[in-house]
Design an enzyme around this catalytic site. Structure first.
Site, PDB file in Angstrom:
ATOM      1  N   ASP A   4       2.318   1.971   3.358  1.00 38.95           N
ATOM      2  CA  ASP A   4       3.247   1.004   3.975  1.00 38.95           C
ATOM      3  C   ASP A   4       4.685   1.411   3.718  1.00 38.95           C
ATOM      4  O   ASP A   4       5.550   1.263   4.573  1.00 38.95           O
ATOM      5  CB  ASP A   4       3.143  -0.407   3.366  1.00 38.95           C
ATOM      6  N   HIS A  52       0.895  -1.162   0.000  1.00 40.48           N
ATOM      7  CA  HIS A  52       0.000   0.000   0.000  1.00 40.48           C
ATOM      8  C   HIS A  52       0.933   1.211   0.000  1.00 40.48           C
ATOM      9  O   HIS A  52       2.013   1.165   0.598  1.00 40.48           O
ATOM     10  CB  HIS A  52      -0.830   0.112   1.273  1.00 40.48           C
TER      11      HIS A  52
HETATM   12  C1  XUL Z   1      -7.387  -6.645   4.256  1.00 42.63           C
HETATM   13  C2  XUL Z   1      -6.555  -7.076   3.131  1.00 42.63           C
HETATM   14  C3  XUL Z   1      -5.732  -6.012   2.519  1.00 42.63           C
HETATM   15  C4  XUL Z   1      -5.642  -6.070   1.041  1.00 42.63           C
HETATM   16  C5  XUL Z   1      -4.919  -4.928   0.430  1.00 42.63           C
HETATM   17  O1  XUL Z   1      -8.159  -7.658   4.800  1.00 42.63           O
HETATM   18  O2  XUL Z   1      -6.531  -8.227   2.764  1.00 42.63           O
HETATM   19  O3  XUL Z   1      -4.463  -6.084   3.094  1.00 42.63           O
HETATM   20  O4  XUL Z   1      -5.016  -7.246   0.615  1.00 42.63           O
HETATM   21  O5  XUL Z   1      -5.484  -3.703   0.753  1.00 42.63           O
END
Ligand code: XUL
Ligand code: CO
Length: 442
Positions: free
Chosen positions: A107, A104
């Site tokens: 992150d 993300h």
């Molecule tokens: C949340 C989840 C996230 C997504 C990316 O449950 O799985 O980490 O993979 O936003």
């Protein structure tokens, strides 16, 4: 680029040592260099490390703050710490033999006081990531934007009742798409963080769904404008954080995409723990996506049978993975997708070495499942059984049903004049389960 200091000095590059190895820091099933059908196992499985869990996970839970403290989390400011953390991450990617990672935006780089400052931070860390990718050969499987942690997103991002928040989220995704493109990301994921609701007393469901669709159309348009060629993926999840997440499961996602004319632009990123939270098996979600040519990628993890939330554990259940893998291979694989370990260490697993044990276990389980699934498919026993079970549709009136030549009147006439009462046939589930167990346990 100067040689970075080692952050995992006592851990070697993980080697494949075969099933008889007793070395806990070795692969027993995953040999990245093994060639299968002209492609290495590494290229078949396309393992990816989830930056948020592996390098931002602290072991925090609702009852207490983090337990996991990493020596590299130190430095003069948040951006310098982010860069050193990223050095540690790339050392880990290489040592664990993962060809990909995922992140993300928030992150990898710290959020600033303004959007402009956040973007500046992101640019600085992305430049660093670009160098590290070049130096190590590790690639970006997918990027995404965190549209759920900041307070501004407490009532959703694209589905927020405040258009100002929609605008902010749009700006954030615009930038996340740009950096994903900059880093050669092969996909871009939309997980509906807080796109859902808690109560209809304050919610206009129809308007929120329309807004979510508008947001995705804007993303499609912008990707086209900048020439981003990565695959867009929806990651369904039925609940958590909100009680009713709009992207409940794959079937709901397909209906949503078709309703809003988005189906050509998206596939699915299927997460095991999200499937089970929705009351489905992992394999079910894969089959539903594959049945519509929309299987994109996998978030590899597992829930806990006794807990009703998203525990994001490493999956070592070879039976579950073998079943999933048969469906994935039957569908022709994941294309630009991969197996991304969206899984985290348990709160007491605080040693850097635990990161290795966790991923070794996951990779070995997937590699073993891949091999067993290939044997199952090559033998064709289940396929032959299923084909035979539906054989009455291959010719005669069964064929007429499938091709649309039969109607209620013609079928009624057939039953009254020729067919009479059908003869029931056993589904043989127990027999088939024994056949499966023989593959798993010899
Ligand atoms: C949340 C989840 C996230 C997504 C990316 O449950 O799985 O980490 O993979 O936003
Ligand atoms: Co996920």
């Amino acid at each position: 680029m100067k040689k970075a200091k080692a952050h995992f000095p006592s851990i070697p590059v993980i080697a494949y040592e075969g099933v008889n190895s007793t070395n806990a820091l070795a692969f027993r099933h995953y040999n990245p260099d093994e060639v299968v059908d002209g492609k290495t196992l590494s290229a078949h499985l396309r393992f990816s490390i989830a930056y948020w869990h592996a390098f931002r996970g602290t072991g925090a839970d609702p009852f207490g703050p983090g337990t996991i403290q990493r020596p590299w989390e130190a430095g003069k400011d948040a951006v310098s710490i982010a860069k050193v953390r990223m050095d540690a991450a790339f050392e880990f990617f290489q040592k664990i033999r993962a060809p990909f990672y995922c992140f993300h935006d928030r992150d990898i780089a710290p959020e600033g006081k303004t959007l402009a400052e956040s973007n500046k931070h992101l640019d600085a860390v992305v430049a660093h990531a670009k160098q590290l990718q070049k130096a190590t050969g590790v690639k970006l499987l997918w990027g995404t934007a965190n549209l759920f942690s900041n307070r501004r997103y407490m009532c959703g991002a694209a589905t927020n009742p405040d258009a100002h928040v929609f605008a902010y989220a749009a700006a954030q995704v615009k930038k996340a798409l740009e950096v994903t493109q900059e880093l050669g990301g092969e996909n871009y994921v939309f997980w509906g963080g807080r796109e859902g609701y808690e109560t209809l007393l304050n919610t206009n469901l129809k308007r929120e769904q329309d807004h979510l669709a508008r947001f995705l159309h804007l993303a499609v348009d912008y990707a086209k404008e900048i020439g981003f060629k990565g695959q867009f993926l929806i990651e369904p999840k039925p609940k958590e954080p909100t009680k009713h997440q709009y992207d409940f499961d794959v079937a709901t996602g397909i209906a949503f995409l078709r309703t809003y004319g988005l189906e050509k632009h998206f596939k699915f990123n299927i997460e095991t723990n999200h499937a089970t939270l929705a009351g489905h098996t992992f394999q079910h979600e894969i089959e539903v996506a594959a049945s519509q040519g929309m299987l994109g990628s996998i978030d590899a993890n597992a829930g806990d049978e006794l807990l009703g939330w998203d525990t994001d554990q490493f999956n070592t259940n070879v039976k579950e993975l073998t079943l999933a893998m048969t469906s994935i291979l039957r569908a022709g694989g994941l294309g630009t997708g991969g197996f991304n370990f969206d899984a985290k260490l348990r709160r007491p697993s605080i040693d850097p070495e635990d990161l290795f044990h966790a991923h070794i276990g996951g990779m070995d389980a997937y590699a073993l499942a891949f091999k067993v699934a290939r044997r199952i498919l090559a033998d064709g026993k289940f396929a032959a059984f299923v084909a035979d079970r539906y054989a009455s549709y291959d010719s005669g009136f069964g064929r007429d049903i499938e091709t649309g030549k039969a109607n209620f009147k013609s079928l009624e006439k057939l039953v009254l004049t020729k067919l009479g009462e059908p003869t029931p046939r056993s589904g043989k589930q127990e027999f088939l389960e024994n056949v499966l167990n023989a593959y798993l346990h010899g």
